[in-house]
Design a protein around this motif. Structure first.
Motif, PDB file in Angstrom:
ATOM      1  N   MET A  98       0.833  -1.190   0.000  1.00  0.00           N
ATOM      2  CA  MET A  98       0.000   0.000   0.000  1.00  0.00           C
ATOM      3  C   MET A  98       0.881   1.260   0.000  1.00  0.00           C
ATOM      4  SD  MET A  98      -3.010   1.066  -0.048  1.00  0.00           S
ATOM      5  CE  MET A  98      -3.958   2.485   0.255  1.00  0.00           C
ATOM      6  N   ASN A  99       1.972   1.231   0.805  1.00  0.00           N
ATOM      7  CA  ASN A  99       2.863   2.388   0.869  1.00  0.00           C
ATOM      8  C   ASN A  99       3.545   2.636  -0.474  1.00  0.00           C
ATOM      9  OD1 ASN A  99       2.254   2.962   3.490  1.00  0.00           O
ATOM     10  ND2 ASN A  99       3.987   1.829   4.333  1.00  0.00           N
ATOM     11  N   ARG A 100       3.911   1.564  -1.168  1.00  0.00           N
ATOM     12  CA  ARG A 100       4.542   1.736  -2.483  1.00  0.00           C
ATOM     13  C   ARG A 100       3.579   2.386  -3.464  1.00  0.00           C
ATOM     14  NH1 ARG A 100       7.633  -4.037  -3.062  1.00  0.00           N
ATOM     15  NH2 ARG A 100       9.190  -3.598  -1.475  1.00  0.00           N
ATOM     16  N   PHE A 101       2.327   1.950  -3.411  1.00  0.00           N
ATOM     17  CA  PHE A 101       1.321   2.553  -4.289  1.00  0.00           C
ATOM     18  C   PHE A 101       1.184   4.045  -3.994  1.00  0.00           C
ATOM     19  CE2 PHE A 101      -3.094   3.869  -4.983  1.00  0.00           C
ATOM     20  CZ  PHE A 101      -3.139   3.714  -6.361  1.00  0.00           C
ATOM     21  N   LEU A 102       1.160   4.378  -2.732  1.00  0.00           N
ATOM     22  CA  LEU A 102       1.035   5.775  -2.331  1.00  0.00           C
ATOM     23  C   LEU A 102       2.240   6.592  -2.809  1.00  0.00           C
ATOM     24  CD1 LEU A 102      -0.610   7.880  -0.830  1.00  0.00           C
ATOM     25  CD2 LEU A 102       0.605   7.238   1.252  1.00  0.00           C
ATOM     26  N   VAL A 103       3.446   6.041  -2.672  1.00  0.00           N
ATOM     27  CA  VAL A 103       4.659   6.741  -3.116  1.00  0.00           C
ATOM     28  C   VAL A 103       4.630   6.947  -4.626  1.00  0.00           C
ATOM     29  CG1 VAL A 103       7.165   6.516  -3.391  1.00  0.00           C
ATOM     30  CG2 VAL A 103       6.101   6.006  -1.185  1.00  0.00           C
ATOM     31  N   VAL A 104       4.254   5.906  -5.376  1.00  0.00           N
ATOM     32  CA  VAL A 104       4.189   6.026  -6.837  1.00  0.00           C
ATOM     33  C   VAL A 104       3.136   7.054  -7.233  1.00  0.00           C
ATOM     34  CG1 VAL A 104       3.560   4.803  -8.959  1.00  0.00           C
ATOM     35  CG2 VAL A 104       5.051   3.704  -7.273  1.00  0.00           C
ATOM     36  N   PHE A 105       1.983   7.017  -6.583  1.00  0.00           N
ATOM     37  CA  PHE A 105       0.912   7.960  -6.900  1.00  0.00           C
ATOM     38  C   PHE A 105       1.351   9.400  -6.634  1.00  0.00           C
ATOM     39  CE2 PHE A 105      -2.701  10.497  -5.428  1.00  0.00           C
ATOM     40  CZ  PHE A 105      -3.458  10.509  -6.607  1.00  0.00           C
ATOM     41  N   LEU A 106       1.951   9.631  -5.478  1.00  0.00           N
ATOM     42  CA  LEU A 106       2.397  10.989  -5.149  1.00  0.00           C
ATOM     43  C   LEU A 106       3.514  11.453  -6.074  1.00  0.00           C
ATOM     44  CD1 LEU A 106       2.286  10.907  -1.248  1.00  0.00           C
ATOM     45  CD2 LEU A 106       0.739  12.094  -2.806  1.00  0.00           C
ATOM     46  N   SER A 107       4.411  10.548  -6.450  1.00  0.00           N
ATOM     47  CA  SER A 107       5.491  10.915  -7.382  1.00  0.00           C
ATOM     48  C   SER A 107       4.927  11.326  -8.737  1.00  0.00           C
ATOM     49  CB  SER A 107       6.452   9.743  -7.578  1.00  0.00           C
ATOM     50  OG  SER A 107       7.078   9.432  -6.368  1.00  0.00           O
ATOM     51  N   LEU A 108       3.961  10.558  -9.225  1.00  0.00           N
ATOM     52  CA  LEU A 108       3.339  10.907 -10.515  1.00  0.00           C
ATOM     53  C   LEU A 108       2.592  12.226 -10.424  1.00  0.00           C
ATOM     54  CD1 LEU A 108       2.009   7.418 -11.647  1.00  0.00           C
ATOM     55  CD2 LEU A 108       3.884   8.725 -12.644  1.00  0.00           C
ATOM     56  N   LEU A 109       1.918  12.430  -9.330  1.00  0.00           N
ATOM     57  CA  LEU A 109       1.168  13.671  -9.139  1.00  0.00           C
ATOM     58  C   LEU A 109       2.106  14.876  -9.120  1.00  0.00           C
ATOM     59  CD1 LEU A 109      -1.564  15.042  -8.526  1.00  0.00           C
ATOM     60  CD2 LEU A 109      -1.006  14.753  -6.113  1.00  0.00           C
ATOM     61  N   VAL A 110       3.161  14.801  -8.342  1.00  0.00           N
ATOM     62  CA  VAL A 110       4.106  15.913  -8.233  1.00  0.00           C
ATOM     63  C   VAL A 110       4.840  16.132  -9.544  1.00  0.00           C
ATOM     64  CG1 VAL A 110       6.226  16.687  -7.123  1.00  0.00           C
ATOM     65  CG2 VAL A 110       4.380  15.739  -5.743  1.00  0.00           C
ATOM     66  N   SER A 111       5.284  15.061 -10.198  1.00  0.00           N
ATOM     67  CA  SER A 111       6.022  15.235 -11.449  1.00  0.00           C
ATOM     68  C   SER A 111       5.132  15.795 -12.545  1.00  0.00           C
ATOM     69  CB  SER A 111       6.671  13.922 -11.887  1.00  0.00           C
ATOM     70  OG  SER A 111       5.679  12.972 -12.197  1.00  0.00           O
ATOM     71  N   SER A 112       3.865  15.429 -12.565  1.00  0.00           N
ATOM     72  CA  SER A 112       2.984  15.986 -13.593  1.00  0.00           C
ATOM     73  C   SER A 112       2.723  17.457 -13.362  1.00  0.00           C
ATOM     74  CB  SER A 112       1.669  15.207 -13.652  1.00  0.00           C
ATOM     75  OG  SER A 112       0.957  15.373 -12.449  1.00  0.00           O
ATOM     76  N   VAL A 113       2.663  17.865 -12.122  1.00  0.00           N
ATOM     77  CA  VAL A 113       2.485  19.289 -11.822  1.00  0.00           C
ATOM     78  C   VAL A 113       3.711  20.067 -12.247  1.00  0.00           C
ATOM     79  CG1 VAL A 113       2.277  20.971  -9.961  1.00  0.00           C
ATOM     80  CG2 VAL A 113       0.829  18.945  -9.963  1.00  0.00           C
ATOM     81  N   PHE A 114       4.895  19.551 -11.915  1.00  0.00           N
ATOM     82  CA  PHE A 114       6.127  20.252 -12.273  1.00  0.00           C
ATOM     83  C   PHE A 114       6.341  20.297 -13.778  1.00  0.00           C
ATOM     84  CE2 PHE A 114       7.693  19.482  -7.845  1.00  0.00           C
ATOM     85  CZ  PHE A 114       7.806  20.816  -7.520  1.00  0.00           C
ATOM     86  N   ALA A 115       5.778  19.357 -14.517  1.00  0.00           N
ATOM     87  CA  ALA A 115       5.940  19.355 -15.962  1.00  0.00           C
ATOM     88  C   ALA A 115       5.335  20.600 -16.591  1.00  0.00           C
ATOM     89  CB  ALA A 115       5.306  18.107 -16.563  1.00  0.00           C
ATOM     90  N   TYR A 116       4.339  21.203 -15.950  1.00  0.00           N
ATOM     91  CA  TYR A 116       3.673  22.370 -16.514  1.00  0.00           C
ATOM     92  C   TYR A 116       4.168  23.685 -15.931  1.00  0.00           C
ATOM     93  CZ  TYR A 116       0.557  18.984 -18.509  1.00  0.00           C
ATOM     94  OH  TYR A 116       0.050  17.940 -19.218  1.00  0.00           O
ATOM     95  N   ILE A 117       5.006  23.626 -14.930  1.00  0.00           N
ATOM     96  CA  ILE A 117       5.421  24.860 -14.265  1.00  0.00           C
ATOM     97  C   ILE A 117       6.212  25.770 -15.193  1.00  0.00           C
ATOM     98  CG2 ILE A 117       7.016  25.744 -12.511  1.00  0.00           C
ATOM     99  CD1 ILE A 117       5.802  23.772 -10.610  1.00  0.00           C
ATOM    100  N   ASP A 118       7.109  25.218 -16.009  1.00  0.00           N
ATOM    101  CA  ASP A 118       7.906  26.053 -16.903  1.00  0.00           C
ATOM    102  C   ASP A 118       7.040  26.891 -17.831  1.00  0.00           C
ATOM    103  OD1 ASP A 118      10.389  25.558 -15.982  1.00  0.00           O
ATOM    104  OD2 ASP A 118      10.941  24.137 -17.546  1.00  0.00           O
ATOM    105  N   GLU A 119       5.895  26.357 -18.218  1.00  0.00           N
ATOM    106  CA  GLU A 119       5.039  27.087 -19.144  1.00  0.00           C
ATOM    107  C   GLU A 119       4.383  28.286 -18.481  1.00  0.00           C
ATOM    108  OE1 GLU A 119       2.242  24.551 -21.086  1.00  0.00           O
ATOM    109  OE2 GLU A 119       3.699  22.919 -21.184  1.00  0.00           O
ATOM    110  N   TYR A 120       4.156  28.211 -17.176  1.00  0.00           N
ATOM    111  CA  TYR A 120       3.380  29.239 -16.512  1.00  0.00           C
ATOM    112  C   TYR A 120       4.176  30.083 -15.527  1.00  0.00           C
ATOM    113  CZ  TYR A 120      -0.293  26.389 -18.428  1.00  0.00           C
ATOM    114  OH  TYR A 120      -1.077  25.686 -19.284  1.00  0.00           O
ATOM    115  N   ALA A 121       5.288  29.567 -15.065  1.00  0.00           N
ATOM    116  CA  ALA A 121       6.018  30.273 -14.024  1.00  0.00           C
ATOM    117  C   ALA A 121       6.880  31.375 -14.621  1.00  0.00           C
ATOM    118  CB  ALA A 121       6.899  29.310 -13.242  1.00  0.00           C
ATOM    119  N   ASN A 122       6.963  32.452 -13.892  1.00  0.00           N
ATOM    120  CA  ASN A 122       7.854  33.545 -14.213  1.00  0.00           C
ATOM    121  C   ASN A 122       9.219  33.155 -13.652  1.00  0.00           C
ATOM    122  OD1 ASN A 122       9.220  35.899 -14.471  1.00  0.00           O
ATOM    123  ND2 ASN A 122       7.749  37.136 -13.324  1.00  0.00           N
ATOM    124  N   LEU A 123      10.134  32.728 -14.500  1.00  0.00           N
ATOM    125  CA  LEU A 123      11.408  32.204 -14.028  1.00  0.00           C
ATOM    126  C   LEU A 123      12.283  33.267 -13.390  1.00  0.00           C
ATOM    127  CD1 LEU A 123      12.499  29.833 -16.929  1.00  0.00           C
ATOM    128  CD2 LEU A 123      11.570  29.204 -14.709  1.00  0.00           C
TER     129      LEU A 123
END
Length: 127
Positions: free
Chosen positions: A1-26
């Motif tokens: 269960m913990n592995r599933f949670l870690v994988v889920f959170l990693s995918l969630l965080v990485s997908s959010v960061f994938a879009y940051i460059d497009e919107y963030a003022n660097l």
């Protein structure tokens, strides 16, 4: 269960960061470096993912061991990502809406407390 949670959170965080460059003022300097094609960080994805750990490690070494280096320093991050007001030539506060730090943290829903102790506005005489 913990592995599933870690994988889920990693995918969630990485997908959010994938879009940051497009919107963030660097920041002006970071945008200039990116536009030139120069690679400043060894890997921006690692910096995005690991910056809290880098800063905590840096904090612990600085405070407990007295070791001060420029690698992964908060001052270095802010000096590259901070923006100036074009009218009065003063830096904006990093926690102001529209600035790199605040926008990224808001985007991923993480509060940051770095600037409860550290300066929120860059001073050029400290660079």
């Amino acid at each position: 269960m913990n592995r599933f949670l870690v994988v889920f959170l990693s995918l969630l965080v990485s997908s959010v960061f994938a879009y940051i460059d497009e919107y963030a003022n660097l920041g002006e300097q970071a945008s200039s470096i990116k536009a030139s094609g120069k690679v400043f960080h060894e890997s921006p994805s690692i910096i995005r993912k690991m910056h809290p750990e880098f800063l905590r490690h840096k904090r612990d070494k600085t405070l407990r061991q007295g070791i001060r280096t420029n690698e992964y320093s908060l001052k270095g991050c802010v000096s590259c990502h901070a923006n100036k007001n074009k009218i009065n030539n003063q830096y904006y506060s990093v926690d102001k809406q529209g600035q790199f730090c605040s926008d990224c943290h808001k985007k991923v829903g993480v509060s940051f407390d770095c600037f409860s102790c550290h300066r929120t506005v860059l001073r050029e005489d400290l660079l």
